[in-house]
Design a protein around this motif. Sequence first.
Motif, PDB file in Angstrom:
ATOM      1  N   VAL A  19     -38.774 -12.698   9.630  1.00  0.00           N
ATOM      2  CA  VAL A  19     -37.575 -13.202   8.957  1.00  0.00           C
ATOM      3  C   VAL A  19     -37.960 -14.018   7.723  1.00  0.00           C
ATOM      4  O   VAL A  19     -37.363 -13.873   6.654  1.00  0.00           O
ATOM      5  CB  VAL A  19     -36.710 -14.047   9.923  1.00  0.00           C
ATOM      6  CG1 VAL A  19     -35.588 -14.756   9.195  1.00  0.00           C
ATOM      7  CG2 VAL A  19     -36.160 -13.162  11.031  1.00  0.00           C
ATOM      8  N   GLY A  20     -38.967 -14.854   7.859  1.00  0.00           N
ATOM      9  CA  GLY A  20     -39.422 -15.655   6.729  1.00  0.00           C
ATOM     10  C   GLY A  20     -39.926 -14.801   5.584  1.00  0.00           C
ATOM     11  O   GLY A  20     -39.642 -15.078   4.417  1.00  0.00           O
ATOM     12  N   SER A  21     -40.655 -13.740   5.894  1.00  0.00           N
ATOM     13  CA  SER A  21     -41.166 -12.848   4.850  1.00  0.00           C
ATOM     14  C   SER A  21     -40.039 -12.103   4.148  1.00  0.00           C
ATOM     15  O   SER A  21     -40.045 -11.953   2.923  1.00  0.00           O
ATOM     16  CB  SER A  21     -42.155 -11.849   5.448  1.00  0.00           C
ATOM     17  OG  SER A  21     -43.287 -12.517   5.939  1.00  0.00           O
ATOM     18  N   VAL A  22     -39.058 -11.647   4.913  1.00  0.00           N
ATOM     19  CA  VAL A  22     -37.904 -10.968   4.317  1.00  0.00           C
ATOM     20  C   VAL A  22     -37.142 -11.930   3.406  1.00  0.00           C
ATOM     21  O   VAL A  22     -36.794 -11.587   2.268  1.00  0.00           O
ATOM     22  CB  VAL A  22     -36.979 -10.386   5.414  1.00  0.00           C
ATOM     23  CG1 VAL A  22     -35.648  -9.938   4.838  1.00  0.00           C
ATOM     24  CG2 VAL A  22     -37.666  -9.238   6.132  1.00  0.00           C
ATOM     25  N   LEU A  23     -36.892 -13.139   3.879  1.00  0.00           N
ATOM     26  CA  LEU A  23     -36.172 -14.123   3.069  1.00  0.00           C
ATOM     27  C   LEU A  23     -36.961 -14.516   1.825  1.00  0.00           C
ATOM     28  O   LEU A  23     -36.380 -14.747   0.764  1.00  0.00           O
ATOM     29  CB  LEU A  23     -35.845 -15.359   3.907  1.00  0.00           C
ATOM     30  CG  LEU A  23     -34.800 -15.152   5.000  1.00  0.00           C
ATOM     31  CD1 LEU A  23     -34.696 -16.392   5.880  1.00  0.00           C
ATOM     32  CD2 LEU A  23     -33.447 -14.806   4.392  1.00  0.00           C
ATOM     33  N   TYR A  24     -38.275 -14.590   1.931  1.00  0.00           N
ATOM     34  CA  TYR A  24     -39.132 -14.907   0.793  1.00  0.00           C
ATOM     35  C   TYR A  24     -38.970 -13.843  -0.293  1.00  0.00           C
ATOM     36  O   TYR A  24     -38.820 -14.161  -1.480  1.00  0.00           O
ATOM     37  CB  TYR A  24     -40.587 -14.985   1.265  1.00  0.00           C
ATOM     38  CG  TYR A  24     -41.568 -15.472   0.250  1.00  0.00           C
ATOM     39  CD1 TYR A  24     -41.792 -16.829   0.065  1.00  0.00           C
ATOM     40  CD2 TYR A  24     -42.302 -14.582  -0.524  1.00  0.00           C
ATOM     41  CE1 TYR A  24     -42.710 -17.289  -0.866  1.00  0.00           C
ATOM     42  CE2 TYR A  24     -43.221 -15.027  -1.457  1.00  0.00           C
ATOM     43  CZ  TYR A  24     -43.421 -16.380  -1.626  1.00  0.00           C
ATOM     44  OH  TYR A  24     -44.331 -16.820  -2.547  1.00  0.00           O
ATOM     45  N   ALA A  25     -38.967 -12.572   0.111  1.00  0.00           N
ATOM     46  CA  ALA A  25     -38.809 -11.487  -0.862  1.00  0.00           C
ATOM     47  C   ALA A  25     -37.412 -11.481  -1.468  1.00  0.00           C
ATOM     48  O   ALA A  25     -37.254 -11.248  -2.673  1.00  0.00           O
ATOM     49  CB  ALA A  25     -39.114 -10.148  -0.197  1.00  0.00           C
ATOM     50  N   ALA A  53     -43.948  -6.714  -6.154  1.00  0.00           N
ATOM     51  CA  ALA A  53     -45.302  -6.843  -6.704  1.00  0.00           C
ATOM     52  C   ALA A  53     -45.763  -8.300  -6.684  1.00  0.00           C
ATOM     53  O   ALA A  53     -46.921  -8.593  -6.340  1.00  0.00           O
ATOM     54  CB  ALA A  53     -45.340  -6.294  -8.129  1.00  0.00           C
ATOM     55  N   LEU A  54     -44.862  -9.222  -7.010  1.00  0.00           N
ATOM     56  CA  LEU A  54     -45.219 -10.643  -6.968  1.00  0.00           C
ATOM     57  C   LEU A  54     -45.498 -11.104  -5.539  1.00  0.00           C
ATOM     58  O   LEU A  54     -46.430 -11.875  -5.303  1.00  0.00           O
ATOM     59  CB  LEU A  54     -44.107 -11.487  -7.598  1.00  0.00           C
ATOM     60  CG  LEU A  54     -43.972 -11.360  -9.108  1.00  0.00           C
ATOM     61  CD1 LEU A  54     -42.724 -12.086  -9.584  1.00  0.00           C
ATOM     62  CD2 LEU A  54     -45.199 -11.887  -9.815  1.00  0.00           C
ATOM     63  N   CYS A  55     -44.700 -10.635  -4.598  1.00  0.00           N
ATOM     64  CA  CYS A  55     -44.919 -10.998  -3.194  1.00  0.00           C
ATOM     65  C   CYS A  55     -46.263 -10.470  -2.700  1.00  0.00           C
ATOM     66  O   CYS A  55     -46.988 -11.177  -1.984  1.00  0.00           O
ATOM     67  CB  CYS A  55     -43.789 -10.456  -2.323  1.00  0.00           C
ATOM     68  SG  CYS A  55     -42.209 -11.278  -2.550  1.00  0.00           S
ATOM     69  N   VAL A  56     -46.592  -9.254  -3.081  1.00  0.00           N
ATOM     70  CA  VAL A  56     -47.884  -8.672  -2.685  1.00  0.00           C
ATOM     71  C   VAL A  56     -49.017  -9.481  -3.314  1.00  0.00           C
ATOM     72  O   VAL A  56     -50.030  -9.771  -2.653  1.00  0.00           O
ATOM     73  CB  VAL A  56     -47.958  -7.184  -3.079  1.00  0.00           C
ATOM     74  CG1 VAL A  56     -49.376  -6.643  -2.949  1.00  0.00           C
ATOM     75  CG2 VAL A  56     -46.991  -6.370  -2.233  1.00  0.00           C
ATOM     76  N   PHE A  57     -48.858  -9.859  -4.571  1.00  0.00           N
ATOM     77  CA  PHE A  57     -49.864 -10.681  -5.247  1.00  0.00           C
ATOM     78  C   PHE A  57     -50.080 -11.997  -4.499  1.00  0.00           C
ATOM     79  O   PHE A  57     -51.217 -12.423  -4.278  1.00  0.00           O
ATOM     80  CB  PHE A  57     -49.450 -10.947  -6.697  1.00  0.00           C
ATOM     81  CG  PHE A  57     -50.386 -11.851  -7.429  1.00  0.00           C
ATOM     82  CD1 PHE A  57     -51.588 -11.371  -7.921  1.00  0.00           C
ATOM     83  CD2 PHE A  57     -50.067 -13.183  -7.614  1.00  0.00           C
ATOM     84  CE1 PHE A  57     -52.465 -12.212  -8.598  1.00  0.00           C
ATOM     85  CE2 PHE A  57     -50.927 -14.038  -8.283  1.00  0.00           C
ATOM     86  CZ  PHE A  57     -52.140 -13.546  -8.774  1.00  0.00           C
ATOM     87  N   VAL A  58     -48.981 -12.643  -4.110  1.00  0.00           N
ATOM     88  CA  VAL A  58     -49.087 -13.909  -3.378  1.00  0.00           C
ATOM     89  C   VAL A  58     -49.794 -13.697  -2.041  1.00  0.00           C
ATOM     90  O   VAL A  58     -50.655 -14.492  -1.649  1.00  0.00           O
ATOM     91  CB  VAL A  58     -47.685 -14.538  -3.172  1.00  0.00           C
ATOM     92  CG1 VAL A  58     -47.726 -15.661  -2.156  1.00  0.00           C
ATOM     93  CG2 VAL A  58     -47.131 -15.037  -4.497  1.00  0.00           C
ATOM     94  N   GLU A  59     -49.449 -12.625  -1.352  1.00  0.00           N
ATOM     95  CA  GLU A  59     -50.088 -12.352  -0.054  1.00  0.00           C
ATOM     96  C   GLU A  59     -51.586 -12.106  -0.235  1.00  0.00           C
ATOM     97  O   GLU A  59     -52.402 -12.604   0.536  1.00  0.00           O
ATOM     98  CB  GLU A  59     -49.424 -11.148   0.623  1.00  0.00           C
ATOM     99  CG  GLU A  59     -49.802 -10.956   2.056  1.00  0.00           C
ATOM    100  CD  GLU A  59     -49.259 -12.025   2.986  1.00  0.00           C
ATOM    101  OE1 GLU A  59     -49.853 -12.185   4.072  1.00  0.00           O
ATOM    102  OE2 GLU A  59     -48.264 -12.691   2.658  1.00  0.00           O
ATOM    103  N   LEU A  60     -51.940 -11.351  -1.253  1.00  0.00           N
ATOM    104  CA  LEU A  60     -53.358 -11.090  -1.510  1.00  0.00           C
ATOM    105  C   LEU A  60     -54.088 -12.349  -1.959  1.00  0.00           C
ATOM    106  O   LEU A  60     -55.283 -12.516  -1.680  1.00  0.00           O
ATOM    107  CB  LEU A  60     -53.517  -9.976  -2.552  1.00  0.00           C
ATOM    108  CG  LEU A  60     -53.059  -8.592  -2.101  1.00  0.00           C
ATOM    109  CD1 LEU A  60     -53.162  -7.593  -3.252  1.00  0.00           C
ATOM    110  CD2 LEU A  60     -53.843  -8.112  -0.897  1.00  0.00           C
TER     111      LEU A  60
END
Length: 108
Positions: A19-25, A53-60
């Motif tokens: 849920v947190g990841s979905v809300l973050y995106a 793309a920004l979310c993936v960048f943050v995760e990486l």
Amino acid sequence: MAAGLAVQLVRHLPGTDAVGSVLYAIAAVFSLRVVWPSRETPRPLAVAGVALALCVFVELAQLTGLPARVSQLRLVLGTTFAPVDLLWYAVGALGGAGAMVLVRRLRP
């Protein structure tokens, strides 16, 4: 964004990470929509794609350990890389794009 922070209060419950990841995106989509540099209304999928793309960048970036070492970044960027979060970011970005379409249709 408040909903994402509120999820932190119950993060011990199952499913709160998703849920947190979905809300973050979704927050990334809406934030980008506000600052999108265009005179015309941007296409929802374009905004969602950039947000994803920004979310993936943050995760990486979590793989570098930098967010874990800087206390001010921990809450916003997270500290632990989780590959499944990439899937949830995609779900959130598409949900944000869908919300943009609904808002556009509801406007007079």
